[in-house]
Write a protein that holds these residues in place. Structure first.
Motif, PDB file in Angstrom:
ATOM      1  N   ALA A   2       3.403   5.195  -1.012  1.00 20.11           N
ATOM      2  CA  ALA A   2       2.516   6.331  -1.205  1.00 20.11           C
ATOM      3  C   ALA A   2       2.997   7.594  -1.921  1.00 20.11           C
ATOM      4  CB  ALA A   2       2.256   6.704   0.605  1.00 20.11           C
ATOM      5  N   ARG A   3       4.147   7.756  -1.903  1.00 22.52           N
ATOM      6  CA  ARG A   3       4.779   9.018  -2.540  1.00 22.52           C
ATOM      7  C   ARG A   3       4.357   8.616  -4.119  1.00 22.52           C
ATOM      8  NH1 ARG A   3       8.940   9.203   0.682  1.00 22.52           N
ATOM      9  NH2 ARG A   3      10.292   7.994  -0.409  1.00 22.52           N
ATOM     10  N   LEU A   4       4.830   7.328  -4.489  1.00 25.25           N
ATOM     11  CA  LEU A   4       4.737   6.946  -5.939  1.00 25.25           C
ATOM     12  C   LEU A   4       3.135   7.017  -6.315  1.00 25.25           C
ATOM     13  CD1 LEU A   4       7.124   3.876  -6.163  1.00 25.25           C
ATOM     14  CD2 LEU A   4       7.577   6.124  -7.134  1.00 25.25           C
ATOM     15  N   TRP A  38       2.182  10.568  -6.992  1.00 22.17           N
ATOM     16  CA  TRP A  38       2.769  10.805  -8.500  1.00 22.17           C
ATOM     17  C   TRP A  38       1.543  10.292  -9.451  1.00 22.17           C
ATOM     18  CZ3 TRP A  38       5.020  14.932 -10.098  1.00 22.17           C
ATOM     19  CH2 TRP A  38       5.803  15.395  -9.382  1.00 22.17           C
ATOM     20  N   LEU A  39       1.295   8.908  -9.427  1.00 21.97           N
ATOM     21  CA  LEU A  39       0.472   8.226 -10.276  1.00 21.97           C
ATOM     22  C   LEU A  39      -0.832   8.997 -10.341  1.00 21.97           C
ATOM     23  CD1 LEU A  39       0.091   5.794 -12.205  1.00 21.97           C
ATOM     24  CD2 LEU A  39      -0.490   4.553 -10.302  1.00 21.97           C
ATOM     25  N   TRP A  40      -1.475   9.504  -9.260  1.00 28.71           N
ATOM     26  CA  TRP A  40      -2.792  10.221  -9.299  1.00 28.71           C
ATOM     27  C   TRP A  40      -2.436  11.319 -10.027  1.00 28.71           C
ATOM     28  CZ3 TRP A  40      -7.595   8.798  -8.875  1.00 28.71           C
ATOM     29  CH2 TRP A  40      -7.977   7.772  -8.023  1.00 28.71           C
ATOM     30  N   THR A  41      -1.554  12.155  -9.606  1.00 28.23           N
ATOM     31  CA  THR A  41      -1.187  13.356 -10.537  1.00 28.23           C
ATOM     32  C   THR A  41      -1.070  13.207 -11.967  1.00 28.23           C
ATOM     33  OG1 THR A  41       0.186  14.395  -8.398  1.00 28.23           O
ATOM     34  CG2 THR A  41       0.524  15.551 -10.603  1.00 28.23           C
ATOM     35  N   ARG A  74      -2.874  -4.463  -1.571  1.00 30.97           N
ATOM     36  CA  ARG A  74      -3.183  -5.687  -0.681  1.00 30.97           C
ATOM     37  C   ARG A  74      -2.360  -6.779  -0.539  1.00 30.97           C
ATOM     38  NH1 ARG A  74      -8.232  -5.675   2.406  1.00 30.97           N
ATOM     39  NH2 ARG A  74      -7.624  -7.642   2.941  1.00 30.97           N
ATOM     40  N   VAL A  75      -1.834  -7.102  -2.025  1.00 32.02           N
ATOM     41  CA  VAL A  75      -0.983  -8.182  -2.276  1.00 32.02           C
ATOM     42  C   VAL A  75       0.346  -7.903  -2.060  1.00 32.02           C
ATOM     43  CG1 VAL A  75      -0.310  -9.647  -4.157  1.00 32.02           C
ATOM     44  CG2 VAL A  75      -2.671  -9.142  -4.088  1.00 32.02           C
ATOM     45  N   ILE A  81      -9.362   1.217  -7.439  1.00 33.34           N
ATOM     46  CA  ILE A  81      -9.439  -0.187  -7.106  1.00 33.34           C
ATOM     47  C   ILE A  81      -8.313  -1.111  -7.540  1.00 33.34           C
ATOM     48  CG2 ILE A  81     -10.799  -2.277  -7.594  1.00 33.34           C
ATOM     49  CD1 ILE A  81     -13.422  -0.434  -7.888  1.00 33.34           C
ATOM     50  N   GLY A  82      -7.611  -0.796  -8.593  1.00 35.65           N
ATOM     51  CA  GLY A  82      -6.410  -1.365  -8.897  1.00 35.65           C
ATOM     52  C   GLY A  82      -5.351  -1.247  -7.902  1.00 35.65           C
ATOM     53  N   GLU A  83      -5.160   0.069  -7.375  1.00 41.01           N
ATOM     54  CA  GLU A  83      -3.986   0.274  -6.260  1.00 41.01           C
ATOM     55  C   GLU A  83      -4.239  -0.306  -5.278  1.00 41.01           C
ATOM     56  OE1 GLU A  83      -1.954   1.842  -3.153  1.00 41.01           O
ATOM     57  OE2 GLU A  83      -4.145   2.157  -3.428  1.00 41.01           O
ATOM     58  N   TYR A  84      -5.643  -0.331  -4.567  1.00 43.03           N
ATOM     59  CA  TYR A  84      -5.923  -1.099  -3.463  1.00 43.03           C
ATOM     60  C   TYR A  84      -5.659  -2.459  -3.729  1.00 43.03           C
ATOM     61  CZ  TYR A  84      -8.888  -3.114  -0.138  1.00 43.03           C
ATOM     62  OH  TYR A  84      -9.623  -3.917   0.950  1.00 43.03           O
TER      63      TYR A  84
END
Length: 104
Positions: free
Chosen positions: A23-25, A28-31, A77-78, A70-73
């Motif tokens: 979640a922290r990473l 940062w990715l969203w930021t 999941r995997v 969608i990619g992160e989701y």
């Protein structure tokens, strides 16, 4: 990190260390994505034809946001298949229902 709030809401409380790190990473990715989109929009607004800026601002931004969401989701999941996950529709409902301004 803001994604921790959504993840705790989905998982029903505390997060295991691996999900907390993820979640922290992702925060940062969203930021980084949002900063890059802002810089790109500014650069296009200043130096490119208005049509190119408009295409980016009105189409490209939404495509990038949806791709990361969608990619992160799908990745989560995997990668973390041993945890409970909401459906994509359930995830959208969870994100909308979280009050980010509530006292924690």
């Amino acid at each position: 990190p803001i994604i921790n709030i959504f993840a705790r809401h989905e998982q029903g409380g505390t997060l295991p260390p691996d999900l907390e790190r993820h979640a922290r990473l992702v925060t940062w990715l969203w930021t980084l994505l949002l900063a890059a989109m802002a810089a790109t929009a500014l650069g296009l607004a200043l130096f490119a034809p208005i049509e190119l800026w408009s295409l980016f601002a009105n189409v490209g931004v939404y495509v990038l946001l949806a791709a990361l969401f969608i990619g992160e989701y799908c990745y989560r999941r995997v990668r973390f298949r041993h945890y409970r996950h909401a459906s994509l529709a359930g995830l959208l409902r969870n994100v909308r229902s979280v009050n980010l301004f509530a006292r924690r």
